[in-house]
Design a protein around this motif. Structure first.
Motif, PDB file in Angstrom:
ATOM      1  N   GLY A  39       0.821  -1.199   0.000  1.00  0.00           N
ATOM      2  CA  GLY A  39       0.000   0.000   0.000  1.00  0.00           C
ATOM      3  C   GLY A  39       0.853   1.246   0.000  1.00  0.00           C
ATOM      4  O   GLY A  39       1.835   1.331   0.736  1.00  0.00           O
ATOM      5  N   SER A  40       0.489   2.214  -0.826  1.00  0.00           N
ATOM      6  CA  SER A  40       1.213   3.480  -0.916  1.00  0.00           C
ATOM      7  C   SER A  40       0.276   4.614  -0.514  1.00  0.00           C
ATOM      8  O   SER A  40      -0.769   4.815  -1.149  1.00  0.00           O
ATOM      9  N   LEU A  41       0.647   5.343   0.543  1.00  0.00           N
ATOM     10  CA  LEU A  41      -0.163   6.453   1.042  1.00  0.00           C
ATOM     11  C   LEU A  41       0.316   7.764   0.421  1.00  0.00           C
ATOM     12  O   LEU A  41       1.474   7.879  -0.021  1.00  0.00           O
ATOM     13  N   PRO A  42      -0.557   8.791   0.393  1.00  0.00           N
ATOM     14  CA  PRO A  42      -0.145  10.091  -0.163  1.00  0.00           C
ATOM     15  C   PRO A  42       1.073  10.688   0.534  1.00  0.00           C
ATOM     16  O   PRO A  42       1.836  11.438  -0.076  1.00  0.00           O
ATOM     17  N   SER A  43       1.276  10.342   1.802  1.00  0.00           N
ATOM     18  CA  SER A  43       2.424  10.855   2.546  1.00  0.00           C
ATOM     19  C   SER A  43       3.743  10.242   2.081  1.00  0.00           C
ATOM     20  O   SER A  43       4.808  10.704   2.487  1.00  0.00           O
ATOM     21  N   GLY A  44       3.663   9.195   1.264  1.00  0.00           N
ATOM     22  CA  GLY A  44       4.857   8.494   0.825  1.00  0.00           C
ATOM     23  C   GLY A  44       5.141   7.238   1.622  1.00  0.00           C
ATOM     24  O   GLY A  44       6.048   6.464   1.268  1.00  0.00           O
ATOM     25  N   GLU A  45       4.379   7.012   2.702  1.00  0.00           N
ATOM     26  CA  GLU A  45       4.569   5.818   3.524  1.00  0.00           C
ATOM     27  C   GLU A  45       4.139   4.583   2.754  1.00  0.00           C
ATOM     28  O   GLU A  45       3.143   4.590   2.032  1.00  0.00           O
ATOM     29  N   ARG A  46       4.906   3.504   2.913  1.00  0.00           N
ATOM     30  CA  ARG A  46       4.589   2.237   2.274  1.00  0.00           C
ATOM     31  C   ARG A  46       4.185   1.215   3.323  1.00  0.00           C
ATOM     32  O   ARG A  46       4.855   1.089   4.355  1.00  0.00           O
ATOM     33  N   LEU A  47       3.108   0.509   3.063  1.00  0.00           N
ATOM     34  CA  LEU A  47       2.563  -0.462   4.011  1.00  0.00           C
ATOM     35  C   LEU A  47       2.751  -1.864   3.455  1.00  0.00           C
ATOM     36  O   LEU A  47       2.337  -2.153   2.327  1.00  0.00           O
TER      37      LEU A  47
ATOM     38  N   LEU B  22      10.687  -4.548   0.960  1.00  0.00           N
ATOM     39  CA  LEU B  22       9.761  -5.681   1.047  1.00  0.00           C
ATOM     40  C   LEU B  22      10.500  -6.960   1.413  1.00  0.00           C
ATOM     41  O   LEU B  22      10.057  -7.720   2.284  1.00  0.00           O
ATOM     42  N   TRP B  23      11.624  -7.220   0.763  1.00  0.00           N
ATOM     43  CA  TRP B  23      12.400  -8.423   1.064  1.00  0.00           C
ATOM     44  C   TRP B  23      12.875  -8.417   2.519  1.00  0.00           C
ATOM     45  O   TRP B  23      12.790  -9.429   3.203  1.00  0.00           O
ATOM     46  N   GLU B  24      13.340  -7.255   2.954  1.00  0.00           N
ATOM     47  CA  GLU B  24      13.812  -7.160   4.341  1.00  0.00           C
ATOM     48  C   GLU B  24      12.661  -7.348   5.317  1.00  0.00           C
ATOM     49  O   GLU B  24      12.798  -8.018   6.340  1.00  0.00           O
ATOM     50  N   TYR B  25      11.505  -6.771   4.980  1.00  0.00           N
ATOM     51  CA  TYR B  25      10.326  -6.930   5.850  1.00  0.00           C
ATOM     52  C   TYR B  25       9.912  -8.385   5.958  1.00  0.00           C
ATOM     53  O   TYR B  25       9.547  -8.858   7.045  1.00  0.00           O
ATOM     54  N   SER B  26       9.953  -9.125   4.846  1.00  0.00           N
ATOM     55  CA  SER B  26       9.526 -10.532   4.863  1.00  0.00           C
ATOM     56  C   SER B  26      10.394 -11.367   5.791  1.00  0.00           C
ATOM     57  O   SER B  26       9.945 -12.399   6.312  1.00  0.00           O
TER      58      SER B  26
END
Length: 482
Positions: free
Chosen positions: A52-60, A94-98
């Motif tokens: 998910g990409s928010l308008p603030s630039g944050e990625r979920l 993403l890879w690091e998060y996984s």
């Protein structure tokens, strides 16, 4: 280069080699990213590749985050339609998060600021103890620094992408050793095969890769977009052709539902939003429903022959002229399916037509993105071209070891249909399609192969060490990871 070691000398315990190696295996695809430790049966971390990409630039990242309705959240994917990384910054996160979300945990507070060293030394103006621990802090900032990493890649991954992957692993994560292997190669190892013709049905692409004595035959690599995502579009097209059209309502739209009779309108209470979620979010949620339909209802015609061919089934009196496999399939019990809003129906011949386009381009439903399918895109054509690209003496052993893997291969009767079509195309050699009866092992075939490979003590000679990377740079991946 690392110094050569006598063949009788065992690797030192402090090295990244040996049977006690604790390597990580990362298998990233366009639909999910799988991670786990080598030697285990299944990956312990399976996260969606979409984010998910928010308008603030944050990625979920993560299953819970991307399926929660939020206004202005766009659903994106770091991979393109060919399964090649386009957004490297997001892919690395993403890879690091996984891995870190399940195994190593979040980055820890450096020892100089964890509050446990008060009074052990002089304090600076902020009250922190001044300690010579720069190295310890660096280790805390690189949570993967103690684990060798084995990653998978698409068989057609370009050189620049391979080098970039190695740079991320070595420079950003600080892994002590690294190896990059092709998904088809790993899927063959999961079945204990060094020579095989691997058919990997993924989300965005279906690939065919020939493996000969452990080496990938690059000229044999072919891929097509007829895969899981394409089957979703076929289900959408099939829903639209029915009368009345099948309503496709995702889960987040349903607040409460009541049971209704088959083929009658839904009696659900729908959720309302002050600002509806984005179109990309709805597409993601609709695809979840289509995935459930695909897994529980869709079935491939098992053969022999195509779905519209004259029937050769001896179990039924088919002496009447014009009796086809379609007529036989219509006599089979239909399968029920219920939508999230309670609408339900049974599906008979329709469930066979969805997957028929994988084998017969004329049977595919036309879609806005693909009005007309080309014959060279079908699975039989892909396999035929792959075999024709191989030497004549290798074709019989390859046909005797056709491995079917990938989440898209879990369509019911798909292995039987592939076996039937290959026998028709190649009547002389013995054709054998190997499809693991265990759904998780077939779904995570390339990861399982990486787990097997990374856990072997004899594999330690294949790892690319940090010393080699420092000496030769990222270009060594082309020489060592073939």
């Amino acid at each position: 280069m690392a110094s050569a070691m006598p063949p009788t000398q065992a690797p030192a315990n402090a090295e990244y080699a040996g049977d006690e190696i604790n390597a990580l295996v990362l298998d990233s695809g366009s639909y999910t990213t799988r991670a786990g430790f080598a030697g285990e049966d299944t990956p312990k971390s399976v996260v969606p590749t979409s984010y998910g990409s928010l308008p603030s630039g944050e990625r979920l990242f993560g299953e819970n985050a991307i399926h929660l309705p939020r206004p202005d959240m766009e659903i994106r994917n770091p991979y393109n339609s060919d399964g090649i990384v386009e957004d490297w910054d997001t892919a690395a996160r993403l890879w690091e998060y996984s891995i870190t979300s399940r195994f190593t945990g979040a980055k820890q507070t450096p020892p100089t600021r964890n509050g446990l060293n008060d009074g052990t030394g002089a304090k600076d103006e902020n009250g922190d103890v001044e300690m010579e621990m720069e190295q310890a802090e660096d280790q805390q900032e690189q949570p993967l620094a103690e684990f060798p990493l084995l990653m998978s890649e698409a068989p057609w991954n370009p050189t620049k992408a391979r080098e970039k992957t190695m740079e991320i692993a070595m420079e950003e994560w600080g892994v002590p050793a690294f190896f990059l292997a092709k998904t088809g190669q790993l899927a063959a190892y999961s079945q204990g095969k060094a020579t095989a013709l691997v058919v990997d049905v993924g989300h965005q692409n279906t690939s065919v890769t020939a493996l000969w004595e452990g080496m990938v035959l690059r000229k044999s690599i072919f891929h097509t977009h007829l895969a899981g995502s394409w089957l979703n579009s076929q289900i959408r097209a099939m829903f639209a052709t029915l009368s009345p059209p099948v309503p496709l309502v995702p889960h987040y739209m349903v607040q409460f539902k009541q049971p209704v009779d088959a083929n009658t309108p839904s009696a659900a209470t729908y959720a309302t939003f002050s600002k509806p979620p984005t179109a990309s979010f709805r597409q993601l949620e609709e695809d979840r429903v289509l995935k459930s339909f695909k897994e529980s209802v869709v079935q491939a015609w098992q053969g022999p022959g195509r779905l519209d061919s004259p029937s050769t089934n001896n179990a039924i009196n088919n002496s009447s002229a014009g009796y086809t496999n379609v007529d036989y399939a219509k006599g089979l019990p239909p399968k029920p399916f219920e939508m999230p809003d309670g609408w339900n129906s049974v599906f008979g011949i329709e469930r066979f037509k969805v997957a028929e386009g994988l084998f017969d381009h004329r049977a595919a439903y036309p879609t806005p993105a693909q009005p007309e399918l080309k014959g060279e895109s079908t699975l039989p054509s892909l396999l035929s071209r792959s075999l024709q690209a191989c030497d004549v003496e290798t074709r019989a052993p390859l046909l005797n070891n056709v491995i079917l893997t990938g989440a898209g291969s879990l369509i019911e009767k798909l292995p039987e249909r592939l076996q039937s079509d290959l026998q028709t195309m190649f009547p002389n050699p013995k054709v054998r399609v190997l499809a693991n009866s265990s759904a998780p092992e077939r779904k995570f075939g390339s990861w399982v192969g990486g787990s097997v490979l990374g856990s072997l003590g004899t594999f330690h000679q294949m790892w690319v060490s940090r010393q080699e990377y420092s000496e030769f740079g990222a270009g060594i991946v082309e020489k060592r990871c073939k």
